[in-house]
Design a protein around this motif. Structure first.
Motif, mmCIF file in Angstrom:
data_model
loop_
_atom_site.group_PDB
_atom_site.id
_atom_site.type_symbol
_atom_site.label_atom_id
_atom_site.label_comp_id
_atom_site.label_asym_id
_atom_site.label_seq_id
_atom_site.Cartn_x
_atom_site.Cartn_y
_atom_site.Cartn_z
ATOM 1 N N MET A 1 0.846 -1.172 0.000
ATOM 2 C CA MET A 1 0.000 0.000 0.000
ATOM 3 C C MET A 1 0.893 1.238 0.000
ATOM 4 N N GLY A 2 0.552 2.196 -0.861
ATOM 5 C CA GLY A 2 1.360 3.392 -0.991
ATOM 6 C C GLY A 2 1.089 4.411 0.099
ATOM 7 N N LYS A 3 1.983 5.394 0.159
ATOM 8 C CA LYS A 3 1.867 6.434 1.180
ATOM 9 C C LYS A 3 0.557 7.211 1.035
ATOM 10 N N ALA A 4 0.176 7.528 -0.196
ATOM 11 C CA ALA A 4 -1.072 8.269 -0.414
ATOM 12 C C ALA A 4 -2.268 7.469 0.092
ATOM 13 N N GLN A 5 -2.280 6.175 -0.168
ATOM 14 C CA GLN A 5 -3.375 5.318 0.291
ATOM 15 C C GLN A 5 -3.456 5.317 1.811
ATOM 16 N N ASN A 6 -2.298 5.256 2.475
ATOM 17 C CA ASN A 6 -2.274 5.290 3.935
ATOM 18 C C ASN A 6 -2.858 6.597 4.466
ATOM 19 N N ILE A 7 -2.508 7.692 3.814
ATOM 20 C CA ILE A 7 -3.018 8.998 4.229
ATOM 21 C C ILE A 7 -4.533 9.061 4.021
ATOM 22 N N ILE A 8 -4.983 8.561 2.892
ATOM 23 C CA ILE A 8 -6.428 8.544 2.612
ATOM 24 C C ILE A 8 -7.157 7.695 3.648
ATOM 25 N N ASN A 9 -6.621 6.528 3.955
ATOM 26 C CA ASN A 9 -7.255 5.657 4.952
ATOM 27 C C ASN A 9 -7.337 6.342 6.309
ATOM 28 N N SER A 10 -6.266 7.000 6.694
ATOM 29 C CA SER A 10 -6.253 7.726 7.958
ATOM 30 C C SER A 10 -7.266 8.868 7.939
ATOM 31 N N SER A 11 -7.330 9.555 6.822
ATOM 32 C CA SER A 11 -8.282 10.651 6.677
ATOM 33 C C SER A 11 -9.715 10.145 6.762
ATOM 34 N N MET A 12 -9.977 9.004 6.161
ATOM 35 C CA MET A 12 -11.325 8.429 6.195
ATOM 36 C C MET A 12 -11.730 8.107 7.638
ATOM 37 N N ASP A 13 -10.783 7.612 8.426
ATOM 38 C CA ASP A 13 -11.082 7.345 9.840
ATOM 39 C C ASP A 13 -11.458 8.640 10.560
ATOM 40 N N SER A 14 -10.715 9.699 10.295
ATOM 41 C CA SER A 14 -11.010 10.997 10.907
ATOM 42 C C SER A 14 -12.359 11.526 10.444
ATOM 43 N N ILE A 15 -12.640 11.334 9.168
ATOM 44 C CA ILE A 15 -13.903 11.810 8.606
ATOM 45 C C ILE A 15 -15.078 11.082 9.266
ATOM 46 N N HIS A 16 -14.952 9.779 9.461
ATOM 47 C CA HIS A 16 -16.041 9.024 10.102
ATOM 48 C C HIS A 16 -16.276 9.520 11.525
ATOM 49 N N SER A 17 -15.183 9.842 12.208
ATOM 50 C CA SER A 17 -15.310 10.397 13.555
ATOM 51 C C SER A 17 -16.012 11.756 13.510
ATOM 52 N N SER A 53 -13.182 6.635 -1.541
ATOM 53 C CA SER A 53 -13.127 5.170 -1.427
ATOM 54 C C SER A 53 -12.795 4.522 -2.772
ATOM 55 N N LYS A 54 -12.920 5.261 -3.852
ATOM 56 C CA LYS A 54 -12.588 4.731 -5.176
ATOM 57 C C LYS A 54 -11.088 4.807 -5.480
ATOM 58 N N TYR A 55 -10.343 5.509 -4.618
ATOM 59 C CA TYR A 55 -8.909 5.671 -4.843
ATOM 60 C C TYR A 55 -8.200 4.330 -4.783
ATOM 61 N N GLU A 56 -7.354 4.086 -5.745
ATOM 62 C CA GLU A 56 -6.559 2.846 -5.771
ATOM 63 C C GLU A 56 -5.105 3.208 -5.977
ATOM 64 N N ASP A 57 -4.267 2.654 -5.148
ATOM 65 C CA ASP A 57 -2.819 2.887 -5.242
ATOM 66 C C ASP A 57 -2.185 1.853 -6.133
#
Length: 57
Positions: A1-17, A53-57
């Protein structure tokens, strides 16, 4: 998994919160206009999440 994907995943967690926080705020609102404003923001955020969620690394 790329760095951008990790950042997006982390951002999604924050967004859900954030969505949970906004939903809690909406429950505390007495003014229906303010509830609609918060719901509109939640809808916009959910739309952004759907796109991210459509982002793919």
């Amino acid at each position: 998994m790329g760095k951008a994907q990790n950042i997006i995943n982390s951002s999604m967690d924050s967004i859900h919160s954030t969505i949970n926080d906004l939903q809690n705020a909406m429950c505390c609102c007495e003014n229906s206009k303010n509830k609609k404003i918060i719901q509109s923001a939640i809808d916009s955020i959910n739309c952004a999440c759907s796109e991210l969620s459509k982002y793919e690394d």
